[in-house]
Design a protein around this motif. Structure first.
Motif, PDB file in Angstrom:
ATOM      1  N   LEU A 174       1.039  -1.285  -0.047  1.00 46.77           N
ATOM      2  CA  LEU A 174       0.061   0.170  -0.011  1.00 46.77           C
ATOM      3  C   LEU A 174       0.786   1.279   0.120  1.00 46.77           C
ATOM      4  O   LEU A 174       1.903   1.366   0.721  1.00 46.77           O
ATOM      5  CB  LEU A 174      -0.880  -0.072   1.339  1.00 46.77           C
ATOM      6  N   THR A 175       0.427   2.354  -0.740  1.00 49.50           N
ATOM      7  CA  THR A 175       1.115   3.659  -0.956  1.00 49.50           C
ATOM      8  C   THR A 175       0.632   4.565   0.520  1.00 49.50           C
ATOM      9  O   THR A 175      -0.439   4.168   1.254  1.00 49.50           O
ATOM     10  CB  THR A 175       0.754   4.333  -2.046  1.00 49.50           C
ATOM     11  N   MET A 176       1.377   5.736   0.611  1.00 50.04           N
ATOM     12  CA  MET A 176       1.032   6.702   1.579  1.00 50.04           C
ATOM     13  C   MET A 176      -0.311   6.914   1.386  1.00 50.04           C
ATOM     14  O   MET A 176      -1.079   7.186   2.421  1.00 50.04           O
ATOM     15  CB  MET A 176       2.041   7.591   1.724  1.00 50.04           C
ATOM     16  N   GLU A 177      -0.674   7.275  -0.003  1.00 50.65           N
ATOM     17  CA  GLU A 177      -2.110   7.794  -0.108  1.00 50.65           C
ATOM     18  C   GLU A 177      -3.123   6.831   0.186  1.00 50.65           C
ATOM     19  O   GLU A 177      -4.312   7.101   0.708  1.00 50.65           O
ATOM     20  CB  GLU A 177      -2.130   8.186  -1.710  1.00 50.65           C
TER      21      GLU A 177
ATOM     22  N   VAL B 287      -9.574   7.675   3.748  1.00 42.03           N
ATOM     23  CA  VAL B 287     -10.630   7.442   4.713  1.00 42.03           C
ATOM     24  C   VAL B 287     -11.909   7.310   4.019  1.00 42.03           C
ATOM     25  O   VAL B 287     -12.328   8.132   3.034  1.00 42.03           O
ATOM     26  CB  VAL B 287     -11.101   8.681   5.502  1.00 42.03           C
ATOM     27  N   ALA B 288     -12.547   6.141   3.911  1.00 42.05           N
ATOM     28  CA  ALA B 288     -13.418   5.670   3.007  1.00 42.05           C
ATOM     29  C   ALA B 288     -14.858   6.470   3.235  1.00 42.05           C
ATOM     30  O   ALA B 288     -15.483   6.829   2.370  1.00 42.05           O
ATOM     31  CB  ALA B 288     -13.788   4.532   3.152  1.00 42.05           C
ATOM     32  N   GLU B 289     -15.063   7.014   4.391  1.00 33.25           N
ATOM     33  CA  GLU B 289     -16.300   7.467   4.872  1.00 33.25           C
ATOM     34  C   GLU B 289     -16.286   8.624   5.628  1.00 33.25           C
ATOM     35  O   GLU B 289     -15.459   8.643   6.778  1.00 33.25           O
ATOM     36  CB  GLU B 289     -17.413   6.442   4.870  1.00 33.25           C
TER      37      GLU B 289
ATOM     38  N   SER C 114      -8.539   5.623   8.603  1.00 31.65           N
ATOM     39  CA  SER C 114      -7.831   5.117   7.486  1.00 31.65           C
ATOM     40  C   SER C 114      -7.133   3.926   7.852  1.00 31.65           C
ATOM     41  O   SER C 114      -6.868   3.527   9.088  1.00 31.65           O
ATOM     42  CB  SER C 114      -6.639   6.128   7.489  1.00 31.65           C
ATOM     43  N   ILE C 115      -6.520   3.295   6.816  1.00 26.11           N
ATOM     44  CA  ILE C 115      -5.652   1.844   7.224  1.00 26.11           C
ATOM     45  C   ILE C 115      -4.660   2.142   8.157  1.00 26.11           C
ATOM     46  O   ILE C 115      -4.352   1.419   8.997  1.00 26.11           O
ATOM     47  CB  ILE C 115      -5.311   1.278   5.747  1.00 26.11           C
ATOM     48  N   GLY C 116      -4.051   3.438   7.920  1.00 24.76           N
ATOM     49  CA  GLY C 116      -2.435   3.440   8.646  1.00 24.76           C
ATOM     50  C   GLY C 116      -3.023   3.684  10.119  1.00 24.76           C
ATOM     51  O   GLY C 116      -2.492   3.397  10.948  1.00 24.76           O
TER      52      GLY C 116
ATOM     53  N   ARG D  68      -1.432  10.658   9.724  1.00 22.79           N
ATOM     54  CA  ARG D  68      -1.271  10.698   8.306  1.00 22.79           C
ATOM     55  C   ARG D  68       0.063  10.960   7.791  1.00 22.79           C
ATOM     56  O   ARG D  68       0.989  11.559   8.603  1.00 22.79           O
ATOM     57  CB  ARG D  68      -2.215  11.509   7.754  1.00 22.79           C
ATOM     58  N   GLY D  69       0.342  10.638   6.405  1.00 21.17           N
ATOM     59  CA  GLY D  69       1.692  11.302   6.018  1.00 21.17           C
ATOM     60  C   GLY D  69       2.666  10.218   6.292  1.00 21.17           C
ATOM     61  O   GLY D  69       3.903  10.632   6.092  1.00 21.17           O
ATOM     62  N   HIS D  70       2.619   9.008   6.522  1.00 21.27           N
ATOM     63  CA  HIS D  70       3.335   7.816   6.747  1.00 21.27           C
ATOM     64  C   HIS D  70       3.445   6.896   5.820  1.00 21.27           C
ATOM     65  O   HIS D  70       2.290   6.452   5.360  1.00 21.27           O
ATOM     66  CB  HIS D  70       3.222   7.333   7.997  1.00 21.27           C
TER      67      HIS D  70
END
Length: 175
Positions: free
Chosen positions: A41-44, A49-51, A56-58, A104-106
């Motif tokens: 998975l990429t950082m993006e 956030v799906a909803e 987020s996954i992170g 975020r951002g990791h």
């Protein structure tokens, strides 16, 4: 694919008593499947956030590390997290708005490093106790008695639950 895969064995681990070995074997499998789910998975994608109101996954990955860290303090050290620890782990424990703002951002390596750091400490701590320790009872949810065995089962049960959320988020990434 699974031929001779050590993740499929719940067995004795060198340096650990039998019940602790089995618990750690189950934790290893839960982590193995979580890491398989986020591979590449990429950082993006980790920040997606799906909803509205979702995580987020992170954030869910860091939550797994934070929960495990909190249970280390609670069960092995019989204490609550300090204010300094809450500054580090609070957003991941609480998730929600706080987690969305802070986590975020990791890249994936960041999350894997946090998960591995905490897991390595868990393995070190479990070397210091015997199977009898697992059966010590303490007040837990709603002041009900639970033993350390259940509490540590809950650590990886929580991870498995959030892995299900990760799978749902991944499906939304591809739509």
């Amino acid at each position: 694919m699974f031929q001779n895969d050590p993740h499929l064995l719940i067995a004795d681990l060198p340096g650990y008593s039998p019940d602790i070995s089995r618990l750690l074997s189950m934790m290893n499998y839960a982590r193995f499947t979580t890491l398989q789910e986020v591979k590449g998975l990429t950082m993006e994608q980790l920040d997606f956030v799906a909803e509205k109101g979702g995580n987020s996954i992170g954030a869910l990955l860091l939550h797994a590390a934070a929960v495990e860290y909190a249970y280390q303090a609670s069960t092995f050290e019989e204490r609550e997290l300090s204010q300094d620890e809450l500054r580090i782990w609070g957003p991941a424990l609480n998730l929600g708005d706080e987690g969305r703002a802070a986590i975020r951002g990791h890249d994936l390596d960041y999350y894997i490093e946090r998960l591995n750091e905490v897991r390595n400490r868990t393995f070190d701590l479990f070397r210091s106790v015997t199977d009898e320790w697992l059966y010590i009872e303490q007040p837990f949810w709603y002041n009900k008695q639970a033993n350390y065995y259940f509490m540590w089962f809950h650590v990886f049960e929580d991870e498995i639950n959030h892995r299900g959320q990760i799978r749902l988020i991944r499906k939304k990434l591809s739509t």
